[in-house]
Design a protein around this motif. Structure first.
Motif, short mmCIF file in Angstrom:
data_model
loop_
_atom_site.label_atom_id
_atom_site.label_comp_id
_atom_site.label_asym_id
_atom_site.label_seq_id
_atom_site.Cartn_x
_atom_site.Cartn_y
_atom_site.Cartn_z
N THR A 615 0.56 -0.99 -0.02
CA THR A 615 -0.59 0.48 0.03
C THR A 615 0.88 1.17 0.02
OG1 THR A 615 -1.18 -0.92 0.52
CG2 THR A 615 -1.55 1.07 1.32
N ARG A 618 2.51 2.18 -3.27
CA ARG A 618 1.17 2.55 -4.66
C ARG A 618 0.29 3.55 -3.88
NH1 ARG A 618 0.14 -1.36 -8.21
NH2 ARG A 618 1.34 -3.45 -7.96
N SER A 619 0.57 4.61 -2.94
CA SER A 619 0.23 4.88 -2.46
C SER A 619 1.05 6.70 -2.83
CB SER A 619 -0.06 5.59 -1.23
OG SER A 619 -1.28 4.02 -0.98
N ASP A 620 0.86 7.44 -3.14
CA ASP A 620 1.06 9.05 -3.71
C ASP A 620 0.99 9.90 -3.05
OD1 ASP A 620 -1.46 9.04 -4.35
OD2 ASP A 620 -1.66 10.26 -6.17
N THR A 621 0.19 9.83 -1.39
CA THR A 621 0.08 10.36 -0.53
C THR A 621 0.10 9.80 0.85
OG1 THR A 621 -2.75 10.73 -1.07
CG2 THR A 621 -1.60 12.58 -2.07
N THR A 624 -4.08 8.62 1.19
CA THR A 624 -4.31 7.80 -0.06
C THR A 624 -3.94 6.17 0.59
OG1 THR A 624 -3.99 8.67 -1.92
CG2 THR A 624 -3.79 6.79 -2.34
N PHE A 625 -3.09 6.73 1.51
CA PHE A 625 -2.49 5.58 1.76
C PHE A 625 -2.81 4.75 3.92
CE2 PHE A 625 -0.29 4.00 5.76
CZ PHE A 625 0.60 2.37 5.38
N GLU A 627 -6.07 5.73 3.95
CA GLU A 627 -7.45 5.25 3.19
C GLU A 627 -7.36 3.19 3.19
OE1 GLU A 627 -11.03 5.81 -0.43
OE2 GLU A 627 -9.47 7.37 -0.07
N ARG A 628 -6.29 3.50 1.89
CA ARG A 628 -6.17 2.41 1.48
C ARG A 628 -5.98 1.06 2.26
NH1 ARG A 628 -3.41 3.27 -4.73
NH2 ARG A 628 -5.28 4.53 -5.21
#
Length: 805
Positions: A615, A618-621, A624-625, A627-628
């Motif tokens: 995660t 693949r997370s740019d922020t 986002t991290f 949440e995922r």
């Protein structure tokens, strides 16, 4: 003789070892030893002889070899004479023998003459087993009587040689002619009824016991013309104060006109014979009283009743108005308690009387272990605080004697009380000795009976507690006899555990019955542990049984232990048995669960680490991290909640699919979702990875796929197919009606990578993932490993080494 009897080897005689003698035989031996007269006991059909010290002195060289031998063997010369008497006694008759000559020393002549009483002795079952003989030697009296008769026959020829006193007396009561023996009794030469100086030295009584008036003395009657034949027994007191029993005969002589002109009188010294007869009478009375007291004690009469019989016997024999009492010592030997003999008010005053060297009377006698004679209590300083009480009961003389057992234990005291000052005679001391010896036996028997009753009561209470505990216990308790290994005690829990009633279990050879319930492969293991208990060990062991009712196999754990008797020998085997079938199964399930938990924890940590890394990659922020990663952790949490259901069966594929969709609001769009497939349980090792794949498919369908529009539809189906390598689960995920492919903003990457790479690697799955115009189509084909079916239940598995499994 008591020491010789204790030391004698009785095991070589028909009576057997002394420890095997009956209570009645033991009691009779004590009675024989306590008897001051000649006393013997002829025991059993062989007439095995036991005798006392008085008898030993008569037996000459035949003592002590006669002890323990048959009477006919020790005294062959006299047996023919006395055998009929013993036969009558053994038939149940009390036999009195008068004036029997006997050769007791083996000298070839009957040198002793006896009066004897033979009493049958019965055992507890009522049969006559022994004969008790009490004898009094009367040879001296008989010889005197013979001499008197011979001298009378030769009176005319040898007047002075007559051993009896013979005299001719005139009408004034004065002696005209007399021999020396007569003048010994009448030194003044005047008959008692006419002698104011010495007449009071003569006393006589009627047959009813009334004092005889001097006018009815033999001489006075003869002077009235009456014949005083066979004579009057009279008691004469000589100048030394010695009392002598005589028999006085007086016959009138007549003149030619028929008038009384004098009398002829004969005075015979019958003191020895009289006292021997009196001793025999008293001995018989004492034996009767003693026997009655012993019988009362043996029959369970209260102590005061048995001792009261002795007191009544003593008072009747003394005949002088004395009072007697018994006192018993407490168990600590510190104080005396009145038992019987004195008025209640007196008894209340002297109860708890101290046994001490500073005490007096009975308390002092017991403390010293010897008689305490107080001729006059008024002259004894120790009595000063008690004089008022003594005056209240009219006591002056007080004699106290300790009651001591043959083992030397002081158990009480005996007291005699007199209304005038008095010193004891030898006869008084002999009477006290006989009373205290008999009382010691009775009091000892009383103590033994009380101790036995208390022990039996305590045993009954203990047994009742044990039975109550056993009846209530869910464990089975038992006791086996060490020699037979048969159960002698078994609690109700046996039926619940073994499935067999107690009556049936105890029937016949119950040891063999118990072994038959044990599985054959465990029997030797159980027997080996029983042998260890017989050797004195305490053991814990496990074994399995098959219940006869339902055929169920149950695993049991026994704690068996030795139970010893007073000698330390293993007499019984005790045991506690528990059904540990469920306990063992629970323990083994817990072992499996702990191992599974450890395995799942390691897997979960690995999955979380992998999720974190993927995660993050693949997370740019950070948002986002967050949440995922949060959504994926929630998915894992839901799966682990399913895995943690205690006692529930394995998770099915349907539950896993529902969990993935419900977390995204699948319940509100249920009409657009079709789920179909059989109940298929999953291995716990595949659940977490498969759940993450389903979570990724569901999340993408909700955000970007068929579940993101009102027209979209989702079908998830699963089935099981057979393959060469075994059964396989096929999951088919099909979306329709989703947004057009070009309008989707779905980020690429992790979900597809998880399905196409992680599942084949971790689960040996075959996957196919296609992103079509209106949605995703994904198929997952993974192996379903067969769960081996156990060939036996946990209860049926044999115990491991050491008795644990």
């Amino acid at each position: 003789m008591a020491g010789r009897i204790r030391a004698h080897d009785w095991s070589s005689t028909p009576l057997g070892a002394r420890e095997s003698w009956s209570d009645r035989l033991t009691l009779m031996v004590e009675q024989v030893l306590a008897n001051p007269l000649v006393a013997t006991l002829a025991c059993g059909p062989a007439h095995v002889l036991i005798y006392n010290d008085a008898a030993s002195r008569l037996y000459g060289d035949r003592h002590p070899s006669a002890l323990g031998r048959p009477l006919p063997d020790s005294f062959p010369e006299g047996w023919a004479t006395v055998a009929p008497y013993y036969a009558r006694a053994l038939a149940g008759e009390t036999v009195r023998v008068v004036g029997q000559p006997l050769d007791t020393r083996g000298e070839g002549a009957a040198t002793e003459v006896f009066d004897a009483l033979l009493v049958p002795v019965r055992e507890a079952d009522g049969r006559v087993a022994h004969v008790h003989m009490t004898g009094i030697e009367i040879a001296g009296g008989l010889r005197s009587e013979v001499r008197r008769r011979e001298s009378e026959a030769l009176l005319a020829a040898a007047f002075e040689s007559v051993p009896a006193g013979v005299a001719a007396i005139d009408t004034g009561g004065r002696v005209v002619l007399a021999n020396a023996e007569f003048r010994r009794f009448l030194p003044t030469g005047v008959i008692p009824s006419r002698d104011p100086e010495r007449g009071s030295r003569w006393r006589a009584w009627t047959g009813q016991g009334d004092r005889l008036d001097p006018c009815d003395y033999p001489g006075a009657r003869a002077l009235r013309g009456e014949r005083a034949i066979p004579g009057q027994d009279m008691l004469y007191t000589d100048d030394d104060g010695r009392e002598i029993w005589t028999n006085v005969v007086a016959v009138p002589t007549f003149g030619r006109a028929g008038q009384v002109n004098g009398l002829v009188s004969v005075i015979s010294d019958i003191d020895e014979r009289k006292r021997s007869a009196e001793a025999l009478r008293q001995g018989e009375a004492w034996l009767v009283g003693q026997k009655e007291a012993f019988q009362a004690a043996m029959n369970g009469a209260p102590l005061e009743a048995s001792l009261d019989i002795l007191i009544r016997t003593a008072i009747e024999q003394a005949g002088d108005g004395r009072r007697c009492a018994f006192y018993i010592a407490d168990l600590e030997g510190k104080a005396l308690r009145h038992v019987v003999g004195m008025p209640e008010a007196y008894a209340l005053c002297v109860d708890d009387f101290a046994i001490s060297p500073e005490s007096l009377a009975c308390g002092l006698a017991v403390a010293r272990g010897e008689p305490v004679i107080t001729p006059d209590v008024a002259d004894e300083p120790r009595w000063a605080p008690w004089l008022r009480m003594a005056r209240d009961v009219d006591d002056r003389g007080c004699w106290s004697f300790p009651v001591e057992t043959t083992a030397g234990k002081l158990v009480g005291s005996f007291a005699m009380y007199f209304r005038e000052p008095r010193q004891p005679t030898r006869r008084d001391r002999d009477m006290a000795a006989a009373l205290t010896q008999t009382a010691a036996i009775i009091i000892s028997h009383h103590h033994e009976t009380e101790e036995r009753a208390q022990a039996e009561q305590a045993l009954r209470a203990s047994e009742e507690r044990l039975i109550g505990f056993g009846e209530a216990s869910s464990d089975v308790l038992w006791i086996r006899h060490a020699e037979t290994l048969q159960w002698v005690y078994l609690t109700p829990a046996f039926e619940a555990i073994y499935g067999l009633g107690r009556e049936a279990a105890l029937r016949g050879d119950n040891m063999a019955g118990w072994l038959n319930l044990i599985l054959p492969e465990d029997r030797e293991h159980a027997l080996a542990n029983i042998r260890r208990v017989l050797g004195g060990e305490r053991v814990d062991f496990e074994y399995r049984i098959r219940r006869p009712g339902d055929g169920a196999v149950r695993r049991l754990r026994n704690t068996d232990f030795p139970m010893r008797d007073a000698t330390g020998a293993v007499r019984w085997l005790g045991g506690v048995g528990r059904d540990i079938t469920e306990e063992r199964e629970t323990a083994e399930r817990m072992e499996v669960l702990v191992a599974e938990l450890q395995h799942r924890t390691r897997n979960l940590l690995g999955v979380v680490k992998s999720l974190f890394q993927e995660t993050m990659r693949r997370s740019d922020t950070l948002a986002t991290f967050n949440e995922r990663f949060g959504e994926r952790l929630d998915a894992l949490a839901r799966v682990n909640a399913l895995l943690a259901r205690s006692g529930q069966p394995g998770i099915t594929i349907g539950e896993l699919v529902h969990a993935a969709l419900d977390a995204l609001g699948g319940g509100t769009i249920g009409e657009r979702i079709r789920l179909e497939g059989p109940e298929v349980k999953l291995r716990s090792s595949v659940v977490q990875t498969l759940a993450l794949a389903l979570h990724e498919l569901a999340t993408n369908a909700r955000k970007y796929g068929a579940l993101a529009t009102e027209r979209g539809r989702l079908a998830v189906t699963w089935s099981v197919r057979e393959a060469e390598e075994g059964a396989r689960l096929v999951v088919d995920w099909t979306e329709r009606g989703g947004p057009p492919l070009e309008s989707r903003t779905e980020p690429g990457g992790y979900g597809r990578e998880l399905i196409e790479q992680a599942l084949p690697y971790a689960l040996k799955a075959r996957t196919h993932y296609t992103l079509g115009e209106t949605g995703v189509h994904c198929s997952i084909d993974l192996p379903l490993a067969k769960v081996p079916i156990a060939k036996m239940s946990l209860a049926e598995r044999p115990p491991r080494e050491g008795g644990r499994s």
